[in-house]
Design an enzyme around this catalytic site. Structure first.
Site, mmCIF file in Angstrom:
data_model
loop_
_atom_site.group_PDB
_atom_site.id
_atom_site.type_symbol
_atom_site.label_atom_id
_atom_site.label_comp_id
_atom_site.label_asym_id
_atom_site.label_seq_id
_atom_site.Cartn_x
_atom_site.Cartn_y
_atom_site.Cartn_z
ATOM 1 N N CYS A 1 -4.967 5.963 -4.349
ATOM 2 C CA CYS A 1 -5.396 4.913 -5.278
ATOM 3 C C CYS A 1 -6.388 5.389 -6.331
ATOM 4 O O CYS A 1 -6.274 5.010 -7.504
ATOM 5 C CB CYS A 1 -5.960 3.719 -4.512
ATOM 6 S SG CYS A 1 -7.351 4.111 -3.423
ATOM 7 N N ASP B 1 -2.043 3.416 -1.201
ATOM 8 C CA ASP B 1 -1.262 4.412 -0.460
ATOM 9 C C ASP B 1 -2.020 5.713 -0.234
ATOM 10 O O ASP B 1 -1.432 6.738 0.080
ATOM 11 C CB ASP B 1 0.032 4.712 -1.223
ATOM 12 C CG ASP B 1 -0.226 5.209 -2.648
ATOM 13 O OD1 ASP B 1 -1.412 5.346 -3.024
ATOM 14 O OD2 ASP B 1 0.743 5.464 -3.372
ATOM 15 N N HIS C 1 -10.938 0.793 -1.257
ATOM 16 C CA HIS C 1 -9.784 0.900 -2.158
ATOM 17 C C HIS C 1 -10.281 0.951 -3.597
ATOM 18 O O HIS C 1 -11.295 0.342 -3.933
ATOM 19 C CB HIS C 1 -8.872 -0.317 -1.960
ATOM 20 C CG HIS C 1 -7.700 -0.352 -2.887
ATOM 21 N ND1 HIS C 1 -6.661 0.557 -2.813
ATOM 22 C CD2 HIS C 1 -7.390 -1.175 -3.924
ATOM 23 C CE1 HIS C 1 -5.775 0.284 -3.744
ATOM 24 N NE2 HIS C 1 -6.203 -0.755 -4.444
#
Length: 289
Positions: free
Chosen positions: A159, A156, A273
């Protein structure tokens, strides 16, 4: 002029997001299981099928309810049209056919979208040779050597901070605030590494302040500069493990238990990510004998 989205179109859009979120969860589940663990792989396939089936059933019920409500509204319109015809004699109302055609069009669109997303979900589950899967396998192997495994962190924008928050008694908001404040107070250490993507020039004072403000108050993605700031704020070393490169250790000058993050380049199809780590769960090897 753009037409306002109908309730059914809004529902389909929510369903699409929920399916994407589920696929992200499924990808994380697959990444956490080594390819050679056939027993767990079989269990995983069953778990994934159950998750997809449950979500599909929920969506079908919601669509059915939506169509039922829409059908009631269509019937009300038809009744009004019939009343007007009786009163006006010669008047022919075209509203009811238009509503019916629009409803059919929406139903067809929803069915096509459902079929398309079903195909995507099936392909995702079967994509055991894709780059994301390969990245997950390499990371799982590296982590297992340290008796660690990936701990899934939501994608989101927060992370990196959430992965650190998970390992410390620090809240996300506090981590962002302390990071931004440290960067403001040590601008000479960070400003030279930030450039305007359009001009290539180093950030101005105003641009740097906006960068720090975004780091503090928004879901702006955190990277290596923020990690450097965090090691100095927390006085702890941070190690970042990657699939295809040696791990990066930041803040080696600090003592204390290292914070370990997992950097994923291909996670969820969303690009970069960060995930956290946790202790490796007990092997099922004894059960396989």
């Amino acid at each position: 002029v753009m037409e306002e989205e109908t309730p059914e179109e809004l529902l389909i859009k929510r369903h699409r997001k929920e399916k994407k979120d589920l696929q992200a969860k499924i990808q994380g589940m697959k990444n956490s299981v080594p390819k050679n663990d056939k027993k767990r792989r079989k269990q995983l396939t069953e778990e994934i099928a159950k998750l997809e089936s449950d979500l599909s059933q929920q969506h079908e019920e919601e669509l059915k309810q939506m169509k039922s409500n829409a059908g009631t509204k269509v019937e009300e319109v038809v009744n009004r049209v019939e009343a007007i015809k009786l009163e006006g004699g010669e008047q022919e109302e075209a509203k009811q056919p238009r509503v019916t055609k629009a409803q059919k069009r929406r139903d067809k669109k929803a069915a096509q979208e459902k079929e398309r997303e079903s195909r995507i979900a099936e392909a995702e589950v079967q994509n055991l040779q894709g780059v994301r899967h390969q990245e997950g396998l390499k990371l799982a192997e590296k982590l297992a050597q340290r008796q660690l495994q990936i701990k899934e962190i939501s994608s989101d924008g927060h992370c990196m901070y959430r992965a650190i928050e998970d390992q410390l008694a620090q809240r996300l908001k506090e981590l962002r605030s302390r990071t931004a404040e440290h960067m403001r107070n040590h601008a000479d250490d960070f400003l030279p590494f930030l450039t305007n993507s359009n001009t290539g020039d180093m950030f101005t004072t105003d641009e740097f302040e906006k960068y720090c403000s975004d780091a503090e108050h928004t879901a702006a993605w955190g990277g290596q500069l923020e990690l450097r700031a965090l090691t100095q704020v927390l006085n702890l070393p941070i190690e970042v493990i990657q699939a295809d490169s040696p791990s990066i250790r930041i803040g080696e000058e600090y003592d204390g238990e290292v914070i370990t993050l997992v950097y994923m380049r291909h996670a969820y199809g969303l690009g970069e990510h960060y995930n956290g780590v946790e202790r490796l769960k007990e092997s099922t090897g004894a059960e396989d004998n």
